[in-house]
Design a protein around this motif. Structure first.
Motif, mmCIF file in Angstrom:
data_model
loop_
_atom_site.group_PDB
_atom_site.id
_atom_site.type_symbol
_atom_site.label_atom_id
_atom_site.label_comp_id
_atom_site.label_asym_id
_atom_site.label_seq_id
_atom_site.Cartn_x
_atom_site.Cartn_y
_atom_site.Cartn_z
ATOM 1 N N GLU A 1 0.835 -1.206 0.000
ATOM 2 C CA GLU A 1 0.000 0.000 0.000
ATOM 3 C C GLU A 1 0.871 1.258 0.000
ATOM 4 N N TYR A 2 1.908 1.263 0.822
ATOM 5 C CA TYR A 2 2.797 2.420 0.876
ATOM 6 C C TYR A 2 3.549 2.615 -0.433
ATOM 7 N N ARG B 1 2.230 6.631 -6.854
ATOM 8 C CA ARG B 1 1.191 7.566 -7.305
ATOM 9 C C ARG B 1 1.630 9.008 -7.049
ATOM 10 N N LEU B 2 2.160 9.268 -5.860
ATOM 11 C CA LEU B 2 2.611 10.620 -5.529
ATOM 12 C C LEU B 2 3.834 11.021 -6.349
ATOM 13 N N GLN C 1 1.131 4.066 -2.965
ATOM 14 C CA GLN C 1 0.911 5.482 -2.671
ATOM 15 C C GLN C 1 2.133 6.306 -3.056
#
Length: 188
Positions: free
Chosen positions: A119-120, A126-127, A123
């Motif tokens: 998940e990290y 994506r960032l 994220q």
């Protein structure tokens, strides 16, 4: 938007990290992921200790001895000395089941760590790509701003030139028209 551009230049003073570096730092430095790893490690050690037997206990003591200064009525009132040996012999099937249960808890912690890490990473990707797109948009906006400024400068330079050229054209046309009026051989 254009007012934020100077602040962007000031905010981005540090070195830009690659995506691989960012993902490695998340894996190594995130406290939540570290806690999952440490819990899993503690469960592994607990599982190794789960099959251990209780230590044998040896004890010595008195039983039913009277308080000092009391009158003894009979020899049996003197009390007795007591020895105690104790060893718990556990059921091996239960020990193995408990060990497997604790090991499964370690696996659950490792899987939870893996899920959280994924998940990290998602994220972070994506960032990171959002940041790259934003940086490209800023570059395009800066290029457009430069092009607009050049067009504005060219337009300001063209206005006097056009008025001068228009004046010359009108002057030439009027002279040509006069010549045609005075010259009978000129074509119409």
């Amino acid at each position: 938007m254009l007012l934020l551009l100077p602040a962007y230049g000031v905010a981005q003073q540090g070195p830009v990290l690659s995506l691989d570096t960012v993902l490695k730092r998340i894996d190594q430095n995130n406290l939540l992921l570290q806690s999952y790893g440490l819990k899993a490690e503690s469960y592994k050690h607990s599982a190794k200790a789960a099959t251990a037997w209780m230590a044998p206990m040896v004890g010595v003591g008195t039983f039913m001895t009277p308080y000092p200064g009391q009158e003894l009525m009979d020899d049996r009132d003197k009390g007795s000395l007591m020895f105690q040996l104790e060893q718990d012999i556990p059921n091996p099937v239960k020990l193995k089941a408990n060990k497997r249960y604790i090991e499964s808890k370690a696996k659950v912690e490792n899987e939870t760590r893996g899920i959280t890490l994924n998940e990290y990473k998602a994220q972070a990707k994506r960032l990171y790509f959002g940041w790259l797109i934003a940086a490209q948009k800023i570059t395009v906006l800066q290029q457009n701003e430069k092009i607009d400024a050049d067009h504005e400068k060219d337009r300001r330079d063209e206005v006097p030139l056009q008025s001068i050229q228009t004046g010359k054209c009108l002057q030439n046309n009027s002279q040509t028209g006069r010549k045609q009026q005075h010259d009978p051989h000129a074509r119409r």
